[in-house]
Design an enzyme around this catalytic site. Structure first.
Site, PDB file in Angstrom:
ATOM      1  CG  HIS A   1      67.853 -21.374 135.217  1.00 46.09           C
ATOM      2  ND1 HIS A   1      67.237 -21.194 136.393  1.00 46.09           N
ATOM      3  CD2 HIS A   1      67.729 -22.631 135.357  1.00 46.09           C
ATOM      4  CE1 HIS A   1      66.933 -21.985 137.163  1.00 46.09           C
ATOM      5  NE2 HIS A   1      67.210 -22.989 136.371  1.00 46.09           N
TER       6      HIS A   1
ATOM      7  CB  THR B   1      69.191 -28.386 144.010  1.00 45.40           C
ATOM      8  OG1 THR B   1      68.683 -29.226 143.096  1.00 45.40           O
ATOM      9  CG2 THR B   1      69.790 -29.223 145.179  1.00 45.40           C
TER      10      THR B   1
ATOM     11  NE  ARG C   1      72.167 -29.885 135.434  1.00 47.71           N
ATOM     12  CZ  ARG C   1      70.879 -30.115 136.126  1.00 47.71           C
ATOM     13  NH1 ARG C   1      69.574 -29.971 135.546  1.00 47.71           N
ATOM     14  NH2 ARG C   1      70.817 -30.488 137.306  1.00 47.71           N
TER      15      ARG C   1
ATOM     16  CG  ASP D   1      63.972 -32.126 139.405  1.00 44.54           C
ATOM     17  OD1 ASP D   1      63.089 -31.984 138.920  1.00 44.54           O
ATOM     18  OD2 ASP D   1      64.687 -30.862 139.682  1.00 44.54           O
TER      19      ASP D   1
ATOM     20  CG  ASP E   1      65.629 -34.992 144.955  1.00 42.62           C
ATOM     21  OD1 ASP E   1      65.846 -33.774 145.099  1.00 42.62           O
ATOM     22  OD2 ASP E   1      65.442 -35.626 144.018  1.00 42.62           O
TER      23      ASP E   1
ATOM     24  CE  LYS F   1      64.323 -26.160 133.346  1.00 47.82           C
ATOM     25  NZ  LYS F   1      64.480 -26.167 134.794  1.00 47.82           N
TER      26      LYS F   1
END
Length: 228
Positions: free
Chosen positions: A80, A121, A57, A12, A10, A83
């Site tokens: 997003h 993700t 989120r 994050d 993964d 961001k």
């Protein structure tokens, strides 16, 4: 377990300390640029991490703070995108760094001839430049939320890595930091090593084959050395 055929990481909170001082900072900058009063402090963002996917989120947050579902979705998509651009700038500035012990573990796996892959993700727009900047060309296969929209705890990202790599499930290990990540790996049939961080230390990681306090935990390194 027989000798490792591959390890799938993964990103994050696992490979990099990216949540508190990376994504959270980028979200808050996007809020400010848009003239919105929203702000995620460290504790609030920790709670929101239960929701996988940045756009999702945002949409949940906007609904919870009084916007309609449709307005929340549209605003989340717009913010997003901004961001993500801010996150790329933070990465380029070197603000997102590898967790302690990551480079040593990757070196050990490389020396042992074990291929390493990524299942995340996160979107490719920021994942790819981050991996290039922090790790160089170490990872053979990188599957992101851009290609696989079914986010963790769905096993879809892991399933796609396994499909592309052709590695045997029983000889492939996932490395995660959170409950959602562990659940995704286990649902794909993979044994999973969990290296929690400050945000995920209270997650239920009981489905993992090993739980460590970080990738520099001697217990984790010894476990991998036995498999190599």
């Amino acid at each position: 377990m027989n000798r490792l055929a591959a390890v799938v990481f993964d990103v994050d909170g696992t490979l990099v300390d990216s949540e508190r001082d990376g994504h959270r900072v980028a979200f808050n900058a996007a809020f400010e640029e848009a003239g919105l009063p929203d702000h995620w402090d460290i504790t609030t963002y920790g709670r929101l991490l239960r929701i996988t996917g940045g756009a999702r989120r945002l949409a949940v947050w906007f609904e919870q703070t009084g916007r309609s579902s449709e307005d929340a979705r549209r605003l989340a998509e717009r913010l997003h995108a901004r961001k993500t651009a801010i996150m790329r700038d933070l990465i380029e500035d070197g603000q997102v760094r590898a967790r302690p012990g990551v480079h040593r573990l990757l070196d050990e796996l490389e020396a042992g001839g074990v291929p390493v892959h990524v299942a995340t993700t996160g979107t490719r727009a920021w994942v790819e430049p981050l991996l290039d900047r922090v790790f160089g060309p170490r990872f053979q296969i990188v599957v992101t939320g851009t290609e696989v929209p079914d986010l963790k705890p769905s096993p879809a990202a892991y399933d796609e890595v396994l499909r592309q790599a052709g590695c045997p499930v029983e000889q492939t290990v996932a490395v995660e930091d959170s409950q959602n990540g562990v659940r995704a790996a286990v649902a794909a049939g993979l044994p999973c090593v969990a290296a929690y961080n400050d945000y995920t230390r209270d997650d239920d990681l009981s489905e993992a084959a090993l739980v460590a306090h970080g990738l520099d935990d001697p217990i984790l390194m010894a476990w991998f050395q036995r498999q190599i």
